[in-house]
Scaffold this motif. Structure first.
Motif, mmCIF file in Angstrom:
data_model
loop_
_atom_site.group_PDB
_atom_site.id
_atom_site.type_symbol
_atom_site.label_atom_id
_atom_site.label_comp_id
_atom_site.label_asym_id
_atom_site.label_seq_id
_atom_site.Cartn_x
_atom_site.Cartn_y
_atom_site.Cartn_z
ATOM 1 N N ASP A 132 -5.575 6.990 5.892
ATOM 2 C CA ASP A 132 -6.214 6.711 4.615
ATOM 3 C C ASP A 132 -6.381 5.206 4.398
ATOM 4 N N ASN A 133 -5.349 4.447 4.741
ATOM 5 C CA ASN A 133 -5.408 2.992 4.556
ATOM 6 C C ASN A 133 -6.365 2.313 5.530
ATOM 7 N N ASP A 186 0.837 -1.190 0.000
ATOM 8 C CA ASP A 186 0.000 0.000 0.000
ATOM 9 C C ASP A 186 0.879 1.250 0.000
ATOM 10 N N SER A 187 0.306 2.394 0.296
ATOM 11 C CA SER A 187 1.049 3.650 0.233
ATOM 12 C C SER A 187 2.132 3.765 1.295
ATOM 13 N N GLU A 188 2.036 2.943 2.352
ATOM 14 C CA GLU A 188 3.078 2.922 3.388
ATOM 15 C C GLU A 188 4.120 1.846 3.122
ATOM 16 N N LYS A 241 -0.981 8.710 5.928
ATOM 17 C CA LYS A 241 -1.113 7.551 5.039
ATOM 18 C C LYS A 241 -1.845 6.410 5.750
#
Length: 507
Positions: free
Chosen positions: A481-482, A20-22, A478
């Protein structure tokens, strides 16, 4: 992402698993050893398992150790309490250490520091020295906190319950494995020619060596995060250095962590208690030999191969439809059923029925452990280690209190103590209904108003305006959001419908 004055970001790292974004993995594949996600998983559970083996290596050999050191029932009870009480403080400190220096250094350091106590068990010569080595060996159980912190740092919200459940469960296998391993190691050494009072002492070198080697593996092969170790990220400016006092205060003021600490005391705490008493219980109550009692006792701990992992998997499955509220309901229901079967275990008088009930009981109480750490990662982003440490320490406190009340001395028979422990499980699980997230609701209620609070509002409240101005909150942004997945399908649909209605000119 770099923060104030940080060096330019390096080329993005390529990962074997989708992220994911992280850069947390969105898939969990136990057959993979790909760095950093799955390699970290295997390092964490193996090192934790080694510590579990060391901490409970004495339990299956107690009938022999008891005769050699002239231990009374009170001495045995005190030693059992000592084996889990040391980790209370250690788990709290481990949580803070993970937040500040990372799980790799924190875990490896504790494993190496406690290894000498395992070696020294071989020269224990009195009840007092036996008490001390079990006490200091028990500190190593704090590696559970680094294990759960590590999994929450490596795996996304959609699979974090599964990752935490499998890593914790396979680590806890050590409690069952040692019930099998130590009697056989003892028997082999005795057959080679050692007397039984010498054989049990030599046997302790096996868990001691296993524990030591696992520490070096973590140190040399582990990584704190998908993007590297804490020290490297802090040097490049990609991670801010946090303050001990701030991290601890932020975690301690979150009441949700305290509730989970209480409830975890009566799932994992009960598991620790059973690991300490169950072999001796079957040995004395049903007049079994050492090997048979050890095999029966091992079945309780070995259930962790699938029971705790399934608890984590169940947490993720119900969250896909019902979000955080589903996680909380599943935790309450499974742990309460564990309490019911614990009551029954103390009441049955047949050996075969006792074994069957014990196995069913183990499935529920261990699954509850996995379900607990399906919730923990969402309590706090900034103080994840502190919350993990508080919860983990609660497990040890629960075990200490339970053993003090029911299994120390001769006030209660072991069978009555087991049933009363089941009653405590049921009662201490009730506070789960008080856990409330403004953006997701609780077991009994949804979000407070028709306007759903945002995940950003919840997680960014942990940072001051000054810290936000420096960009320290960006990782939390982040994560927020996840974590929208915790709304569940019904809440997410309601949010989408509200947004659609607001955008329509006819409404």
């Amino acid at each position: 992402m770099a923060v104030q004055g940080g060096a330019p970001a390096a080329q993005p790292r390529k990962f074997s698993l989708p992220v994911d974004s992280e850069h947390k993995s969105t898939k969990f594949n136990i057959f993979s050893v790909a760095a950093p996600h799955m390699r970290t998983f295997h390092l964490s559970w193996i090192s934790f398992c080694a510590c579990f083996v060391s901490s409970f290596a004495a339990a299956p050999l107690l009938p022999v150790i008891r005769d050699n050191l002239n231990l009374t029932d009170t001495d045995i009870g005190n030693a059992g309490i000592a084996s889990v009480s040391g980790a209370v403080f250690a788990r709290i400190m481990m949580g803070s250490a993970c937040d500040l220096v990372g799980p790799r250094l924190a875990s490896a350091s504790l494993i190496l520091i406690t290894s000498p106590a395992v070696y020294l068990t071989s020269i224990a010569s009195s009840p007092a020295s036996f008490f001390l080595v079990r006490f200091f060996t028990g500190f190593s159980l704090a590696t559970f906190v680094s294990t759960q912190f590590w999994m929450s740092s490596m795996f996304s919200s959609t699979v974090v319950g599964t990752a935490n459940g499998v890593a914790g469960g396979w680590g806890n296998l050590g409690g069952g494995a040692t019930q099998l391993i130590m009697p056989y190691v003892f028997a082999i050494i005795e057959q080679i020619g050692a007397t039984k009072f010498t054989a049990w002492r030599i046997a302790f070198f096996i868990p001691a060596i296993f524990q030591t080697l696992s520490a070096f593996a973590v140190l040399m092969l582990g990584e704190d995060t998908p993007d590297g170790n804490f020290g490297e990220l802090q040097k490049t400016g990609e991670k801010a250095k946090d303050k001990f006092s701030t991290v601890v205060y932020n975690g301690a003021k979150n009441y949700r962590g305290w509730i989970l600490a209480l409830t975890y005391g009566y799932c994992f705490g009960v598991e620790l208690t059973i690991d300490n008493i169950i072999a001796n219980y079957f040995y004395d109550r049903f007049n079994l030999n050492l090997h048979t009692a050890g095999i029966i006792a091992a079945s309780f701990g070995l259930a962790n191969l699938f029971s705790r992992p399934y608890g984590g998997i169940l947490s993720d499955v119900v969250a896909k439809r019902y979000g955080m509220r589903g996680r909380l309901w599943a935790l309450w229901l499974v742990q309460t059923l564990g309490g019911v079967f614990c009551v029954i275990l103390g009441l049955v008088q047949s050996l075969s029925v006792s074994i069957a009930i014990m196995i069913i009981f183990s499935l529920f109480v261990q699954a509850a452990c996995g379900l607990t750490f399906g919730v923990v990662p969402f309590i706090s982003r900034r103080s994840l280690g502190v919350i993990s440490g508080m919860t983990g320490a609660g497990g040890n406190v629960g075990s200490v209190l339970t053993q003090l009340i029911f299994f120390r001395g001769s006030r209660y028979s072991k069978e009555k103590g087991i049933s009363l422990m089941g009653v405590m499980i049921i009662g201490c699980t009730l506070p789960i209904v008080l856990i409330y997230f403004p953006q997701w609701g609780s077991m009994l209620t949804g979000p407070a108003s028709s306007k759903i609070a945002s995940e950003e509002e919840y997680y960014l409240s942990e940072w001051t305006p000054e810290e936000k101005a420096k960009g320290y909150h960006l990782a939390a942004l982040k994560f927020a959001d996840n974590s929208r997945t915790e709304r569940g399908k019904s809440l997410s649909k309601g949010t989408a419908d509200a947004a659609s209605a607001a955008a329509s000119p006819h409404v």
